[in-house]
Design an enzyme around this catalytic site. Structure first.
Site, PDB file in Angstrom:
ATOM      1  N   ASP A   1     -43.693 -44.881  57.635  1.00  0.00           N
ATOM      2  CA  ASP A   1     -43.829 -44.714  59.080  1.00  0.00           C
ATOM      3  C   ASP A   1     -45.252 -44.300  59.437  1.00  0.00           C
ATOM      4  O   ASP A   1     -46.043 -43.884  58.582  1.00  0.00           O
ATOM      5  CB  ASP A   1     -42.816 -43.648  59.533  1.00  0.00           C
ATOM      6  CG  ASP A   1     -42.379 -43.830  60.979  1.00  0.00           C
ATOM      7  OD1 ASP A   1     -43.040 -44.563  61.731  1.00  0.00           O
ATOM      8  OD2 ASP A   1     -41.363 -43.206  61.350  1.00  0.00           O
TER       9      ASP A   1
ATOM     10  N   ASP B   1     -37.678 -49.076  67.759  1.00  0.00           N
ATOM     11  CA  ASP B   1     -36.749 -47.934  67.757  1.00  0.00           C
ATOM     12  C   ASP B   1     -35.616 -48.152  68.740  1.00  0.00           C
ATOM     13  O   ASP B   1     -34.699 -47.332  68.809  1.00  0.00           O
ATOM     14  CB  ASP B   1     -37.493 -46.642  68.126  1.00  0.00           C
ATOM     15  CG  ASP B   1     -38.158 -46.021  66.911  1.00  0.00           C
ATOM     16  OD1 ASP B   1     -38.004 -46.574  65.807  1.00  0.00           O
ATOM     17  OD2 ASP B   1     -38.829 -44.983  67.069  1.00  0.00           O
TER      18      ASP B   1
HETATM   19  C1  DGJ Z   1     -40.124 -43.334  64.113  1.00  0.00           C
HETATM   20  C2  DGJ Z   1     -39.329 -44.461  63.523  1.00  0.00           C
HETATM   21  O1  DGJ Z   1     -39.562 -45.629  64.226  1.00  0.00           O
HETATM   22  C3  DGJ Z   1     -37.864 -44.082  63.507  1.00  0.00           C
HETATM   23  O2  DGJ Z   1     -37.099 -45.147  63.028  1.00  0.00           O
HETATM   24  C4  DGJ Z   1     -37.679 -42.864  62.663  1.00  0.00           C
HETATM   25  O3  DGJ Z   1     -37.997 -43.171  61.320  1.00  0.00           O
HETATM   26  C5  DGJ Z   1     -38.552 -41.734  63.178  1.00  0.00           C
HETATM   27  N1  DGJ Z   1     -39.921 -42.133  63.332  1.00  0.00           N
HETATM   28  C6  DGJ Z   1     -38.497 -40.546  62.246  1.00  0.00           C
HETATM   29  O4  DGJ Z   1     -39.356 -39.563  62.614  1.00  0.00           O
END
Ligand code: DGJ
Length: 707
Positions: A444, A508
């Site tokens: 990430d 997300d």
């Molecule tokens: C952002 C990501 O896009 C999410 O899927 C998740 O992993 C969160 N960060 C976790 O902090």
């Protein structure tokens, strides 16, 4: 001796004129015969010069320079401390390879050498353009702008990408009537709002019609894409890295090479571009990494528990996920030391001693014992201000000494250009991978680079390269590990990150109504197997909207399928349906992950329809995102099938009474099967059920023969 360099691929020919002046793209279109009439080509390439212009006109070559009298946006801008800024590059050497050509240009007075490279993929016709600048002088050469290439454009309707967190890959169309349209990214990651791809095409081009050129600048940092209507009416397009002031300076003898600008052409609209880019990505970017095994069904813990990591609950989730057919369990954010929420702990890559008193081992063992792969979330480029790492090394972040910088999610960006920082992070991640049977990393990256400076100098370019080097190093040390590229959802999706990662976390937002649009935009440049797509809770966490299990699952079906919800809270009916859809995914993933995506056009703007097709058949999806415009839906006229192929067609999810709003239901919508040719299906279409807002119909078309 011929003045032309020639590249052929994918039924296309690209001709570069090189030796008699600044290099120029002389022809790019359908394949030409081997013997060319160069005199005729030269005459056809001429263009009238009007009064009011420079006497010789302005050459729009592959690398136009102001120093040659070009008054549009130059492909190259540089300067020296003594005030020198003019370059007049002249061809020195042109080399024709089998599938690439290089042209060396030099200006001895300016002390500059440029090597332009154009490659053409023989199978797909995707071309790659790049330029390399060399400082032949003794003094430093400051680079202000270096395009990978300047390409002339025939058509002026631009389709650019726009978006934001949880709403990525939306497209915007605009005509380039005058001046410049510039898409810039200064976030230090590929970005949600301005990913580095665009399409230029004839006005009104669609999914399956119109001449179009697709451009993809393969870079995960700051960039600029521009289209310009020149003052004489011609159009040019350029892409390059966006340098911060003074960022790119070449010492004597040093070189800088741009990332590659991939471009391809089609007379068949956006689907025609995808039909070239997807196989190109599969063969040339991903290689055989993804074909080696079927893409497993992921289960991701994020929306199920967020930061609430409790061992028994995590194990119970693994049990429930395995029971519905998950094949990989990804432990998301919240597992490491001092991480109650997103304000602290980033950078301290050991299991939290309170949540995991015996380390990650017991959970990994439990998951593996269920027969699932284990994956782990990391955010290696970052550290929270509140972390042991930054308490010990407050100077390990990118930034400018003496200047405050805003926090993003309570975190700073680590300066990976410093070897000691990269070494430390490598050691942390490598230890995790060595100590546990971890087959997958979700990598990430959750904040913009606002002060990308190292040792007092801008370092956005170096940081991007350092991220690549870190991932490469981890891959080399742990060749079996797969990596998912995530940046607050789809903020890092490009062909260069894809060289070293296996999947992109698309967004997300797991709301299938939003996802249908997001996935449609994503699918123009990326094939379905790299598109992470998850089934979430009925009431979506980012939009608050309630959707059916069928819509959620059948939307995820067209990507790399996963689950991201507390499945223990699902009703028995939902669990059964989810289990069944996962079986469908497993039965059809070979088709979905190597077939060709053909996005469909349907008159109702509240519909998104798409199809994936290969030699074994097709899956076609019709999603009614909002209330239908008309009482009875027009049939789904599927384009992209083999017209003489015979297909056995079945609706996978006939509407269940009493929700079916039909007095009369066509046989096909009640689950009956029809055998028909591609031609009949394209011309007459498939009868559709009447769907409410949020309804979906997915057909399987098994190919059973040829007529
Ligand atoms: C952002 C990501 O896009 C999410 O899927 C998740 O992993 C969160 N960060 C976790 O902090």
């Amino acid at each position: 001796m011929s003045d032309l360099l020639r590249l052929d691929g994918g039924g296309e020919t690209l001709l570069l004129q090189t030796r008699t002046g600044p290099p120029r793209l002389a022809y790019w279109g359908e394949r030409l015969p081997l013997t060319l009439d160069e005199a005729a080509l030269a005459i056809l390439a001429e263009r009238a010069v009007s009064h009011g212009m420079l006497d010789g006109g302005e050459g729009l070559g592959l690398f136009p320079e102001a120093g040659q009298g070009f008054t549009g946006h130059p492909a190259f801008e540089c300067h020296r401390d003594d005030g020198g800024f003019v370059t007049q590059l002249a061809p020195v050497e042109a080399t024709q390879g089998v599938d690439s050509a290089t042209i060396r240009l030099a200006d001895a007075a300016a002390g500059v050498e440029v090597v332009l490279t154009v490659a053409m993929d023989a199978e797909t016709g995707v071309a790659a353009f790049s330029s390399r600048i060399g400082n032949l002088g003794a003094a430093p050469l400051h680079l202000d702008w270096v395009a990978a290439a300047a390409l002339p454009a025939t058509h002026d309707e631009a389709l650019v990408f726009d978006g934001r967190w949880a709403r990525e890959f939306h497209t915007v169309r605009q005509r380039i009537a005058t001046g410049l349209v510039v898409k810039e990214n200064r976030t230090g990651r590929t970005s949600h709002h301005s990913p580095p791809f665009m399409v230029l095409g004839e006005p009104g081009f669609g999914e399956d019609h119109g001449e179009v050129v697709g451009l993809h600048f393969a870079w995960s940092g700051d960039h600029r894409l521009l289209v310009e209507r020149l003052r004489d009416g011609r159009l040019q397009v350029q892409a390059g890295e966006l340098f911060w002031p003074g960022e790119m300076t070449l010492a004597a003898g040093e070189t800088y090479e741009t990332p590659r600008l991939y471009a391809t052409r089609s007379g068949g609209g956006l689907n025609g571009l995808s039909a070239r880019f997807h196989p190109f990505v599969r063969r040339r970017i991903l290689g055989d990494r993804l074909t080696a095994k079927p893409r497993p069904v992921n289960f991701n813990t994020w929306e199920a528990v967020y930061f609430r990591h409790e061992m028994e609950e995590l194990k119970a989730l693994a049990d429930a996920a395995a029971a519905v057919g998950a094949e990989r369990y990804v432990l998301d954010d919240g597992w490491f030391k001092g991480r109650p929420n997103d304000t602290k702990g980033l950078g301290d890559w050991t299991a939290d001693p309170v949540k995991y008193p015996n380390g990650l081992g017991p959970l990994v063992d439990h998951v593996r014992g269920l027969g699932l792969e284990f994956g782990l979330w990391v955010e290696p480029e970052m550290a929270n201000a509140d972390s042991d790492l930054l308490r010990a090394h407050p100077d390990w972040i990118l930034g400018v000494a003496g200047r405050d910088q805003p926090l993003g999610r309570g975190q700073y960006v680590l300066d990976l250009t410093r070897p000691e920082v990269s070494d430390h992070i490598f050691a942390c991640i490598s230890a995790l991978l060595s100590d546990h049977a971890i087959g997958y990393l979700k990598w990430d990256m959750n904040r913009d680079l606002t002060h990308p400076a190292s040792a007092g100098r801008p370092a956005s370019h170096n940081q991007t390269r350092a991220v690549y080097a870190l991932i490469d190093r981890i891959r080399a040390a742990h060749p079996g590990v797969e990596i998912e590229s995530c940046a607050s959802g789809g903020g890092r999706a490009d062909y260069e990150i894809l060289r070293r990662t296996d999947r992109i976390w698309t967004s997300d937002c797991n709301d299938p109504i939003e996802r249908q649009q997001i996935q449609r935009g994503f699918s123009i440049f990326f094939p379905p197997e790299v598109m992470g797509a998850h089934v979430a809770a009925a009431v979506n966490h980012t939009t608050g909207r309630r959707t059916s299990l069928d819509l959620r699952a059948l939307t995820a079906l067209f990507g790399h399928f996963g689950i991201e919800a507390d499945v223990r809270a699902f009703s028995e009916a939902e669990l059964t349906a989810l289990r069944d859809w996962i079986e469908v995914y497993k039965a059809h993933r070979a088709l979905i992950h190597h077939g060709q995506i053909v996005r469909q056009t349907y008159a109702d703007p509240a519909v998104v329809a798409t199809m994936v097709v290969d030699e074994t058949g097709a899956l076609a999806s019709f999603a009614q995102l909002d209330t239908a415009t008309y009482a009875s839906p027009d049939p789904l006229r599927l384009v992209g099938l083999d017209l003489d192929g015979l297909y056995r067609v079945r609706l996978l999810n006939p509407p269940r009474p009493p929700s079916s709003g039909m007095k009369f239901a066509p046989a096909l919508t009640s689950g009956e099967v029809v055998e028909a040719t591609g031609r009949l299906i394209e011309t007459m279409g498939l009868p559709l059920p009447i769907l409410r807002a949020g309804g979906i119909a997915v057909f399987h078309l098994e190919r059973i023969g040829q007529v």
